[in-house]
Design an enzyme around this catalytic site. Structure first.
Site, PDB file in Angstrom:
ATOM      1  CG  ASP A   2      -1.301  53.216  13.359  1.00  0.00           C
ATOM      2  OD1 ASP A   2      -2.172  53.636  13.147  1.00  0.00           O
ATOM      3  OD2 ASP A   2      -0.406  53.210  13.826  1.00  0.00           O
TER       4      ASP A   2
ATOM      5  CG  ASP B  49      -3.342  49.036  19.047  1.00  0.00           C
ATOM      6  OD1 ASP B  49      -3.305  48.444  18.124  1.00  0.00           O
ATOM      7  OD2 ASP B  49      -3.665  50.610  18.785  1.00  0.00           O
TER       8      ASP B  49
HETATM    9  C1  GLA Z   1      -1.173  53.086  17.336  1.00  0.00           C
HETATM   10  C2  GLA Z   1      -0.772  51.018  16.513  1.00  0.00           C
HETATM   11  C3  GLA Z   1      -0.261  50.341  16.802  1.00  0.00           C
HETATM   12  C4  GLA Z   1       0.783  51.520  17.975  1.00  0.00           C
HETATM   13  C5  GLA Z   1       0.821  53.006  17.493  1.00  0.00           C
HETATM   14  C6  GLA Z   1       1.585  53.442  17.771  1.00  0.00           C
HETATM   15  O1  GLA Z   1      -1.802  52.644  18.364  1.00  0.00           O
HETATM   16  O2  GLA Z   1      -2.560  50.746  16.823  1.00  0.00           O
HETATM   17  O3  GLA Z   1      -0.007  48.999  16.873  1.00  0.00           O
HETATM   18  O4  GLA Z   1       1.485  51.644  16.053  1.00  0.00           O
HETATM   19  O5  GLA Z   1       0.049  53.597  17.348  1.00  0.00           O
HETATM   20  O6  GLA Z   1       1.919  54.809  17.829  1.00  0.00           O
END
Ligand code: GLA
Length: 725
Positions: free
Chosen positions: A480, A550
């Site tokens: 990430d 997301d």
């Molecule tokens: C980001 C990702 C999510 C999740 C969060 C965790 O927003 O896109 O899918 O993994 O971080 O903090």
């Protein structure tokens, strides 16, 4: 021969499956662009050389006795700054004398089978030298001695080529590179539209089509990441180009940092299209003997509209960008705990997820953010990659053993490039993050960005990751990256090199990803950047799939996934069924099926009805796996054409199978719904797997299917699977 040189007329011709790309060595060794478009047999295009109407007193080259030629209006193959071309140029250096007049001219060339790799940067690959042919053109600036090698590769069987540039300082003085675009294409008219993919967090890659005007227009990122705001993709299309017909030129940069895609108009009627590293935030100091490689630009031409362009990108990326074990073998069906628990979980809770997952036929559990340091919210611990054993109820190894004992594989989340302000790492090494002297660092999500331009920082983070992955049975990593880069400076570079940091950061990230893929060839890596903030081919080179957004609401996902599909294949699109409310499990599954597929919710909450639907979805995942990942996409109704319905089809390469999916966003009252299919073989007969009805491909594509009686309330969806008799 896909690449030829006509030595009499000094013309280069690059023929792809669908296009010809032609340029010539003109007097005084200028490289002039002649043509890019639908395939043509001609190679002598001298008569086609662009002659613009000159404004008053254009700059002329005193050594050329052709008053039709001026750098002011000519179409250049790789135009340089300060030598009479007043449009945005592709290349500029500030030389040791302090000026930035640059003038590259042709020196020599070579043509050979295969494709070279680009040092330190991701690029498309060949599986054998017969897959592609490459042309290298050496150019030199006579005054500074700086050289450029232009690389062109034509992939056999595809309407696609790639371009990149390597700069070599062959002089005895240092120079500063100020701009070095990866590709430049001059067109002799401006009767085009530009298509780009704009967005934001939770609404990535929306389709936008604008008319090309007499202005400079384009898109860029200055965030250090390719970004949610604009994707490093752009298309130049004919005014009448639609999904199925007309010319479409697609450009995509294999790069994950600051980029520019622009279209500059010139007063004589043509346009210049540029794609490469964003020069606004870039500079590179080149000592004598040093080399600099630009990222690679991929160029696709189709005269079968946007659909043809997309299908070419999809096949090209499936076969020549995505690498490693997971490029072609079946990927695990996973459940991720993020949307269900956030960071509020325990090992015991996740074991219950794995138990339910097993009952449903899911292959893998991914433990998302919150398993390390003291991370119970997003305020702390990034950089402290030590397992929180209290939360997991013991060592990671034992916890994973409990999951594996159920027959479920295990995946884990990292955010390697980041550091929390509240972390032991930050307290020990406050200078390890990007910063500039004397200024407060902007904070985003309570975190700073590690200085990945530094090898010591990268080595430290990677050694922690490597130990965790090597010592535990980890089959998958979600990488990430949750903030943009600001106050971009590095403590170890001299002032004259600070403009390099943005690019060095990208190179540093690639270097760590490269190590990860080499050390753990069996690992499946999914990229993520607050959803789809780094959905680009640079990342796809290392990670075969990317969490697309997301936003997992299936209706919103229609826009996001349609936009993404313009360039990227379904196999790369991270898509999960979640607890979002706007539609039922059926539609959530149908939308997520057009991607990697998986679940992102608490399986302990499932009702018996949910379980039945999910079991069906899991079996459909297996049934349609190959068709969706390897088939050709046909966008039948796109959200940029209708805000009521969306429809798309995947058709197998041999045209023996097809899957149609329709989603209703807003009910269309009282109108018949007749849908003409595409991409089938008109000669073949297809049976509808559910109804048993048999239709010819010709009928399905010309008369269409009457779908009026299918479910079509808001949020409804349905699929029709067709196969040949
Ligand atoms: C980001 C990702 C999510 C999740 C969060 C965790 O927003 O896109 O899918 O993994 O971080 O903090």
């Amino acid at each position: 021969m896909p690449i030829s040189f006509d030595s009499e007329h000094r013309v280069f011709k690059l023929d792809t499956a669908t296009s010809s790309y032609v340029f010539e060595i003109y007097e005084q060794n200028y490289l002039l662009h002649l043509y890019y478009g639908a395939k043509i047999p001609d190679s002598n295009l001298s008569a086609h050389r662009y002659k613009g109407w000159f404004g008053s007193h254009p700059p002329l080259n005193i050594n050329i006795d052709d008053t039709d030629f001026s750098p002011d209006v000519s179409m250049f193959e790789y135009p340089c700054e300060g030598s009479g071309d007043f449009r945005e140029t592709a290349f500029a250096i500030r030389n040791a004398d302090g000026n930035n007049t640059t003038d590259l001219r042709y020196v020599s060339h070579k043509i050979y089978p295969g494709k070279p790799v680009i040092d330190g940067l991701p690029s498309l690959h060949v599986n054998s030298d017969s897959d592609a042919d490459t042309l290298e053109i050496l150019m030199r600036d006579a005054v500074t001695g700086v050289s450029a090698i232009l690389y062109y590769t034509v992939f056999s069987g595809y309407g696609a080529m790639t371009r990149s540039v390597k700069i070599i300082n062959e002089s005895d003085k240092a120079v500063e590179i100020e701009r070095v675009f990866s590709t430049c294409v001059d067109f002799n008219t401006h009767d085009y539209d530009m298509i780009t993919l704009y967005g934001n967090w939770l609404r990535e890659r929306n389709f936008e089509r604008t008319s090309v005007k007499h202005i400079k227009q384009g898109i860029y990122s200055r965030r250090g990441l390719s970004s949610h705001a604009q994707n490093p993709f752009g298309a130049i299309v004919g005014k009448d180009t639609n999904e199925e017909y007309g010319s479409a030129y697609g450009f995509n940069l294999v790069y994950s940092g600051n980029f520019e895609f622009s279209c500059d108009s010139e007063p004589h009627g043509g346009i210049r299209v540029l794609m490469g590293i964003n020069p606004d935030t870039f500079g590179w100091h080149l000592e004598p003997g040093d080399k600099f490689s630009s990222p690679e630009a991929v160029m696709v031409y189709s005269n079968e509209g946007l659909g043809g362009m997309s299908r070419t990108f999809h096949r090209l990326y499936t076969n020549h960008l995505i690498r490693g074990k997971w490029a072609h073998i079946k990927r695990p069906l996973l459940i991720n705990n993020w949307e269900a628990t956030g960071m509020d979980f325990t090992g015991d809770k996740l074991v219950t997820f794995a138990e339910r997952a097993k009952e449903l036929g899911i292959d893998m559990l991914v433990m998302d953010d919150g398993w390390f340091g003291k991370r119970d919210d997003d305020k702390s611990s990034l950089g402290d990659w030590q397992v929180n054993e209290e939360k997991l109820g013991g060592p990671l190894k034992d916890f994973i053993a409990r999951i594996n004992a159920l027959g479920i594989k295990f995946g884990i989340w990292f955010e390697p490039e980041m550091i929390s302000r509240d972390s032991n790492l930050y307290r020990e090494h406050p200078d390890w993050c990007l910063h500039v002297p004397g200024r407060e660092k902007s904070i985003a999500r309570y975190q700073y960005v590690l200085d990945f331009s530094r090898k010591d920082v990268r080595d430290y983070i990677y050694s922690l990751m490597k130990d965790i992955i090597a010592e535990n049975n980890i089959a998958y990593v979600k990488w990430d990256c949750n903030r943009s880069l600001s106050e971009v400076g590095s403590a170890i570079l001299p002032p004259g090199r600070q403009k390099e940091v943005f690019h060095r950061f990208v190179l540093g990230t690639y270097e760590v990803m490269d190590r990860l893929t080499i050390d753990f060839p069996d690992l499946l890596i999914e990229n993520c950047s607050s959803g789809g903030g780094r959905f680009d081919p640079g990342m796809l080179y290392f990670t075969p799939q990317i969490w697309c957004s997301d936003n997992t609401d299936p209706v919103d996902r229609i826009d996001i996934q349609f936009g993404t599909s313009l360039c990227y294949p379904a196999s790369t699109v991270g898509a999960h069924v979640s607890a979002s409310k706007r539609a039922g499990f059926g539609t959530k599954g149908n939308v997520a099926l057009w991607g990697t597929f998986g679940y992102e919710l608490d399986p302990n909450t499932f009702t018996p009805e949910d379980i039945d639907i999910i079991k069906d979805q899991v079996s459909e995942y297996h049934k349609y796996y190959d068709l969706i990942r390897n088939g050709d996409l046909y966008r039948l109704i796109s959200p940029w054409e209708s805000d009521r319905r969306a429809a798309w089809m995947m058709v197998s390469e041999d045209k023996n199978e097809a899957l149609l999916t329709c989603v209703t966003m807003r009910k269309e009252w009282g109108e018949a719904f007749i849908l003409k299919l595409r991409g089938l073989d008109p000669e073949k007969y297809y049976v509808d797997d559910t109804t048993g009805e048999v239709y010819s491909g010709a009928l399905l594509m010309n008369a269409g299917l009457n779908l009026t009686d299918y479910p079509q309330n808001d949020g409804d969806s349905f699929k029709i699977y067709l196969r040949t008799l």
